[in-house]
Design a protein around this motif. Structure first.
Motif, PDB file in Angstrom:
ATOM      1  N   GLU A 197       0.814  -1.211   0.000  1.00  0.00           N
ATOM      2  CA  GLU A 197       0.000   0.000   0.000  1.00  0.00           C
ATOM      3  C   GLU A 197       0.850   1.264   0.000  1.00  0.00           C
ATOM      4  O   GLU A 197       0.504   2.252  -0.635  1.00  0.00           O
ATOM      5  CB  GLU A 197      -0.911   0.035   1.234  1.00  0.00           C
ATOM      6  CG  GLU A 197      -2.174  -0.761   1.092  1.00  0.00           C
ATOM      7  CD  GLU A 197      -3.053  -0.585   2.313  1.00  0.00           C
ATOM      8  OE1 GLU A 197      -3.854   0.384   2.333  1.00  0.00           O
ATOM      9  OE2 GLU A 197      -2.933  -1.409   3.245  1.00  0.00           O
ATOM     10  N   ARG A 198       1.966   1.242   0.718  1.00  0.00           N
ATOM     11  CA  ARG A 198       2.830   2.427   0.784  1.00  0.00           C
ATOM     12  C   ARG A 198       3.459   2.728  -0.573  1.00  0.00           C
ATOM     13  O   ARG A 198       3.629   3.886  -0.943  1.00  0.00           O
ATOM     14  CB  ARG A 198       3.892   2.251   1.854  1.00  0.00           C
ATOM     15  CG  ARG A 198       3.288   2.281   3.256  1.00  0.00           C
ATOM     16  CD  ARG A 198       4.319   2.070   4.295  1.00  0.00           C
ATOM     17  NE  ARG A 198       5.244   3.208   4.266  1.00  0.00           N
ATOM     18  CZ  ARG A 198       5.933   3.616   5.296  1.00  0.00           C
ATOM     19  NH1 ARG A 198       5.818   2.991   6.449  1.00  0.00           N
ATOM     20  NH2 ARG A 198       6.748   4.644   5.198  1.00  0.00           N
ATOM     21  N   SER A 221       2.888   6.097  -2.728  1.00  0.00           N
ATOM     22  CA  SER A 221       3.970   6.922  -3.277  1.00  0.00           C
ATOM     23  C   SER A 221       3.795   7.152  -4.782  1.00  0.00           C
ATOM     24  O   SER A 221       4.149   8.211  -5.288  1.00  0.00           O
ATOM     25  CB  SER A 221       5.340   6.310  -2.971  1.00  0.00           C
ATOM     26  OG  SER A 221       5.518   5.090  -3.644  1.00  0.00           O
TER      27      SER A 221
END
Length: 172
Positions: free
Chosen positions: A46-47, A51
């Motif tokens: 998810e990160r 980004s």
């Protein structure tokens, strides 16, 4: 002689534009980041997706294709819509224009577009059309401005709701 790179290609403008369009498309489809990453064979987190969406990490062509596929939209549409929304390199894009929003514009220079937009609404009742670069050139000649000026003007009328139907084509 070295070719000049347009200012729009310098820096992270394109990365932010495409990432923003990915986010808008995902949100328009009601898909969470977690749901989207679960559909991807690459196994990104998810990160990483966050980004990409915020334009802090560059997308590869392969990753853009994978994300687009998972969203049910073709990659060129996300790329060009992101550029249009950010008003980058618009004179070479097929622009998606909200005719109803265009009709509300009161700038004198572009007033002749009102009749064109009203006429197109007869054929495109949803009010969304795609305008090819050649059409932009012809309209610019008709109203007496440059193709670049008109393309930048039309880019302001990008529909708000993520990726719309891509079946509409304005050819006249």
């Amino acid at each position: 002689m070295k070719a000049l790179v347009p200012d729009e290609l310098v820096g992270d403008a394109i990365t932010r534009a495409v990432g923003g369009e990915l986010r808008l498309t995902r949100e328009a489809r009601g898909i969470s980041r977690l749901q989207l990453v679960s559909r991807l064979p690459s196994g990104i987190g998810e990160r990483t997706l966050l980004s990409y969406e915020h334009g802090t990490r560059q997308l590869t062509v392969l990753r853009l294709a994978e994300l687009s596929w998972a969203l049910g939209v073709d990659a060129p549409t996300i790329f060009s819509r992101g550029l249009q929304r950010a008003r980058l390199l618009v004179e070479n894009l097929t622009l998606v224009v909200d005719l109803r929003a265009l009709l509300n514009d009161e700038r004198v220079t572009f007033r002749p577009l009102a009749q064109w937009a009203r006429n197109l609404l007869n054929d495109y009742p949803d009010g969304i059309v795609e305008v090819e670069p050649a059409v932009v050139q012809h309209l610019a000649s008709f109203i007496g401005c440059t193709r670049s000026e008109l393309a930048n003007h039309l880019a302001h009328f990008t529909p708000d709701s993520g990726i719309e139907k891509q079946e509409n084509k304005a050819t006249s």
